[in-house]
Design a protein around this motif. Structure first.
Motif: not given
Length: 439
Positions: A105-113, A153-155, A172-174, A181-183
């Motif tokens: 995201d804009e804060n450089h936080k990584w999230s799995s999809v 973290a997830f999106v 995508l949304a947080a 239960s899957s990415v």
């Protein structure tokens, strides 16, 4: 007397035939010498001068791509080697050997999809964003099977994502957790396929079908460096291959699909991009991207290698393979046939020891080889691939530099591709126009 006449006529015919053969050979030899002389004259002119097609004039090759228009219409500055950099992390990445898709995201936080609402359109969109157009595939991986750092973290896609957007992040949304239960795990091409195999110094002759991503980067049809095909349009090589040589794109070709060294079938390039932070003295950021004029057709002898995922873990001592047509000994002659050598990974802390390379080693470099010497890449291998076999062959390094070749205590140093993925993906995504003009 009557008996001697036929013999005399036969002798005369033999002499005329012999003279005719000699004359023909002389003519053919003269033509060959003229053709050879013409070749070297043209080659000399190409090395010294650039022909301005619009104004029908020659300018010194040193004046080409120097930032000044020497041709009347400025054509000598239109197609040149570029220097580009990127100052931010690429917002999409594939992580670990399982190729888990993550976005920032804009804060450089990584999230799995998360896998909910995901379909083939999204798979194609992300792969296209990463610079790939061939055979994208995705699969669902249970969250419970992931390491903890991929579960922080997830999106997930909105229920009705805006498919008109080419940027997947906007859809995508947080989420606190994945309801499925899957990415998503993503594979964007049929890269790095394994082919079973029943000199690089200390190496052995091999065939390009076993290493079909191997490229020869040629300057005026002479091999100067190796390279690695990473997609149907892109080749990775070393930045130092282009230092001190003509910066005009027309001087360069890439040859693919050949076991024996040849200039036949070379492909021209519409862009050559050197990393903007490249240091020609310390060899830091020694990487370049070459965009071919057309897409190649993958086959048995031409096939891309995979880029490594982020956080690929390779242990010290694991075997890597380097290939190329480099010299078979230090300051020797280039090999006429493709060679390969297996070299173990040397830990960064060990290689940066003062007794080896000390502070000359940066985080953008890795070492591979034997401290006892004997097996190494060498001159002419520069820019070539150093690959690692996971589930597929992955490009982990580019031949960069070293002290001599195969010397004791001085292993080969390679550009660490995993440290430069952000730049590589950014270059693959940017438009051709920007690449050529932005240098």
């Amino acid at each position: 007397m009557p008996r001697s006449l036929p013999k005399l006529q036969t002798d005369r015919r033999k002499k005329r035939l012999k003279l005719a053969l000699i004359s023909t050979c002389c003519v053919l030899l003269t033509l060959a010498m003229l053709a050879l002389g013409l070749y070297y004259i043209i080659r000399f002119i190409n090395l010294k001068f650039y022909f301005c097609a619009g104004s029908l004039e020659f300018v010194a090759i040193a004046a080409v791509c120097d930032g000044k228009d020497d041709c009347m219409d400025g054509e000598d500055e239109l197609k040149c080697v570029s220097n580009l950099k990127t100052n931010s992390a690429y917002p999409v990445r594939l992580v670990s050997k399982r190729l888990i898709l993550q976005v920032s995201d804009e804060n450089h936080k990584w999230s799995s999809v998360c896998a909910e609402n995901w379909n083939t359109w999204h798979t194609r969109a992300v792969c296209q964003q990463l610079g790939y157009m061939q055979n994208p595939r995705s699969m669902q991986v249970p969250v419970s099977s992931l390491p903890s750092d991929l579960c922080t973290a997830f999106v997930a896609l909105n229920t009705e994502p805006q498919q008109a957007s080419s940027n997947i992040q906007s859809s995508l949304a947080a989420r606190d957790q994945c309801t499925s239960s899957s990415v998503i795990s993503l594979s964007c091409s049929d890269c790095g396929e394994v082919v079973s195999e029943d000199r690089v110094i200390g190496g052995a002759e091999t065939a390009v079908e076993l290493w079909p991503w191997q490229a020869s980067v040629q300057w005026y049809r002479q091999h100067v460096c190796g390279g690695a095909l990473i997609s149907t349009r892109w080749v990775i090589s070393a930045a130092h291959c282009f230092a001190g040589r003509t910066q005009e794109l027309g001087a360069w070709r890439v040859v693919l699909g050949q076991t024996y060294m040849t200039s036949y079938g070379g492909i021209s390039m519409e862009a050559i991009i050197i990393h903007g932070h490249y240091d020609p003295v310390g060899h830091d950021y020694d990487v370049s991207m070459l965009r071919l004029t057309w897409d190649v057709t993958p086959g048995a002898s031409i096939h891309p290698v995979c880029l490594p995922p982020y956080q690929l873990s390779i242990k010290e001592g694991e075997e890597l393979v380097v290939t190329g047509w480099g010299t078979l000994r230090e300051n020797g002659e280039l090999s006429s046939v493709l060679e390969k050598a297996t070299v173990p990974l040397i830990g960064w802390s060990k290689c940066s020891n003062s007794s080896i390379y000390g502070s000359a080693l940066t985080p953008r470099m890795l070492c591979a080889g034997y401290l006892k010497g004997g097996v190494d890449s060498c001159q002419g291998d520069s820019g070539g691939p150093l690959v690692y076999l996971g589930s597929r062959w992955q490009l982990v390094g580019v031949v960069s530099w070293g002290t001599g070749c195969a010397r004791r205590g001085k292993p080969g140093v390679y550009t660490n591709i995993s440290q430069l993925l952000d730049w590589i993906y950014a270059m693959m995504e940017v438009s051709v126009h920007v690449m050529i003009v932005g240098g």
